[in-house]
Structure formats: structure tokens, C-alpha cells
Design an enzyme around this catalytic site. Sequence first.
Site, mmCIF file in Angstrom:
data_model
loop_
_atom_site.group_PDB
_atom_site.id
_atom_site.type_symbol
_atom_site.label_atom_id
_atom_site.label_comp_id
_atom_site.label_asym_id
_atom_site.label_seq_id
_atom_site.Cartn_x
_atom_site.Cartn_y
_atom_site.Cartn_z
ATOM 1 N N LYS A 5 96.256 70.234 82.701
ATOM 2 C CA LYS A 5 94.893 69.676 82.072
ATOM 3 C C LYS A 5 94.849 70.045 80.700
ATOM 4 O O LYS A 5 93.820 70.768 80.311
ATOM 5 C CB LYS A 5 93.810 69.622 82.888
ATOM 6 N N GLU A 17 99.138 56.359 85.202
ATOM 7 C CA GLU A 17 97.751 56.395 85.291
ATOM 8 C C GLU A 17 97.161 55.783 83.960
ATOM 9 O O GLU A 17 97.703 55.601 83.151
ATOM 10 C CB GLU A 17 97.289 57.865 85.533
HETATM 11 N N1 PMP Z 1 94.095 61.268 84.470
HETATM 12 C C1 PMP Z 1 93.631 61.574 83.043
HETATM 13 C C2 PMP Z 1 94.690 61.627 82.170
HETATM 14 C C3 PMP Z 1 92.575 62.224 82.965
HETATM 15 O O1 PMP Z 1 92.351 62.612 81.695
HETATM 16 C C4 PMP Z 1 91.360 62.245 83.887
HETATM 17 C C5 PMP Z 1 90.161 62.667 83.641
HETATM 18 N N2 PMP Z 1 89.788 64.055 83.119
HETATM 19 C C6 PMP Z 1 91.775 61.534 85.383
HETATM 20 C C7 PMP Z 1 93.221 61.308 85.517
HETATM 21 C C8 PMP Z 1 90.943 61.842 86.432
HETATM 22 O O2 PMP Z 1 90.851 63.219 87.037
HETATM 23 P P1 PMP Z 1 89.335 63.680 87.514
HETATM 24 O O3 PMP Z 1 89.214 62.748 88.662
HETATM 25 O O4 PMP Z 1 89.765 65.260 88.078
HETATM 26 O O5 PMP Z 1 88.214 63.564 86.662
#
Ligand code: PMP
Length: 282
Positions: free
Chosen positions: A145, A177
Site C-alpha cells: 500500500k 482491481e
Molecule cells: N485496491 C486499491 C488499489 C485501493 O486503493 C483500495 C483502497 N485503498 C482497495 C483496493 C480497497 O482496499 P481496502 O478495502 O483495504 O480499503
Amino acid sequence: MTIYYVNGSYQSRSKALISVEDRGFNFSDGVYEVIGFSKQKLLNFKKHTVRLKRSLNNLNISHPFKNFKSLELIISNLINLNSTENGFIYLQITRGSAKRNHLFPKNVSPNVVIFTFSNKDLKNLIKGVSVGISQDLRWLRCDIKSISLLPNLLEKQKASDKGFYEIWQSRNNQITEGSTSNAFIINTKNVIFTHPANNLILGGVTRDCVINIAKRNGFLVKEKSFTINDIQKCKEAFLTSTTVGVLPVIKIDKCIINKGKPGNITLKIMELYNKYLIKQIK
Ligand code: PMP
């Protein structure tokens, strides 16, 4: 007045300052988390800290907190100082500040910034959103992240300019995604598909919770990637993220899903996920 946490102290906006030599600012050399809170209680906190620890370890950034209990305390104080009941935490940790040089500096402390932001208006979004399709232009470590989000920004902006809410990215013809969310479809046999949690996607905390909840409630979930062709034949679709939870997807590129209405399985999963969050604040 909004209060920000910066490197150990709580400051007003004008005093919440970071060096121009911050490596996050110069190189995107850092990681982040977005964590929801409701009635001042942090949601899915453990899962966020597990991911944060992984991101830091993968980039060799030292851990700024004694342990995650101390992070929880810092965040609780910040929520209190901002007198916010419900919202989100943005937490950013960079490698630190040092004279600009690509090589990692020695003996620097990470820079930590934390602030709260408020809930988006989800009323219209829960009726269903549209997503475009784009090439996945990102690197091969999307599981970290990282604060380096330029490809996500560029594709999301292009999609938004065309009237889409989100973009689903495609690599080698497989949907990986969204730019800010994970992608799911449900086929005509009621099987839920989403890309496996490998280096090509961010393992979303919401994605993980939704998979577990769906399985526990008797739905068949396959962590297997799907194609644009599968989308054209699918029965339902949805996306997940911390800031929006579970959102029905009713249009993908030119393809209308479930006659433009949220599907029944999606609605059930939304309900189950909301119940799961509510349980955490009781
Ligand atoms: N994929 C990406 C590229 C993202 O930026 C996010 C949100 N941060 C998600 C998936 C979803 O992750 P989460 O459910 O942990 O917010």
C-alpha cells in the site's frame, strides 16, 4: 479546528508541517492506510495493522510505533481532539527526511502524519455505480500500500471525465482491481469471482472481510481472475473498499448489469457486511 498528528504531536493545520526533504514528498517513498471508525471505534483495526506492517517490511521502512496498541492510542486521541464520531483515518508513514538521494539514508526516523476525514455521501452510490475499463499501468508490487498512486490517479481521472465512478484495470486481459477498490462479479451459477490476492492487486481489508462473510453465509467464492468476456455474461457485480464498503456495480463500460439495478446477492452481501461492522462498535 481540525487537528493533525505529525511526528509525535497534535497540531493545527498551519503548524502541521513536514520537511521539504521528506522522502514521501520527493520520491513517494512511503506507505499509507485508510481506516474507518464508527462511534469513535476503529473498524477492522487488526487487519489494517497487519497490512501496514507488511507494507513497511516490504519497503524496509522502520516501524515508527512501539507497537500497534500505541498507534491505537494515538489515533483515539486524535479522534477525540477532533470530536468526530464517524469517519476515516488517513495514516501515512514515509522513510523520513534526508538530503535528496535515491539510496536509502542511514539513521533517519520515519515521518508519520495522521488525520481524520469525514464520510462520503453514499446515498446515491448505493443505488449502483458505473465503472470503465482501462489498461493496468501499475508496477508488479500492487500488494504494497504505497503512497505512489499516479497510475491510479491518471486512470481514475480519465474514467471520471467519461462519467464513470471507478475504473477496473485489466492486465493480460484479466481484470485485476479498481483504482481505489477491489472488483467482484457473480456468474449465472451464483459463484462470486475476484482476483486472487497476489502481487497484482492490493489485498483489500474489505475484500478479505467480504470473502469470509460470503463463505460463512453459504456463498461460493472463487479467488480467480475474470475477463471482459466474463463480465459480459455476469449476473451481478460489486466493488469494495474501506471508504465505501460494498457498492453495487450496475454498468461496466458499455455493458448494463442486472438491468441497471443492484443484484440480490450484492444486496445481501452489503447487508451482511454492514452488520459485521456494527458488531464491532457494540
Ligand atoms: N485496491 C486499491 C488499489 C485501493 O486503493 C483500495 C483502497 N485503498 C482497495 C483496493 C480497497 O482496499 P481496502 O478495502 O483495504 O480499503
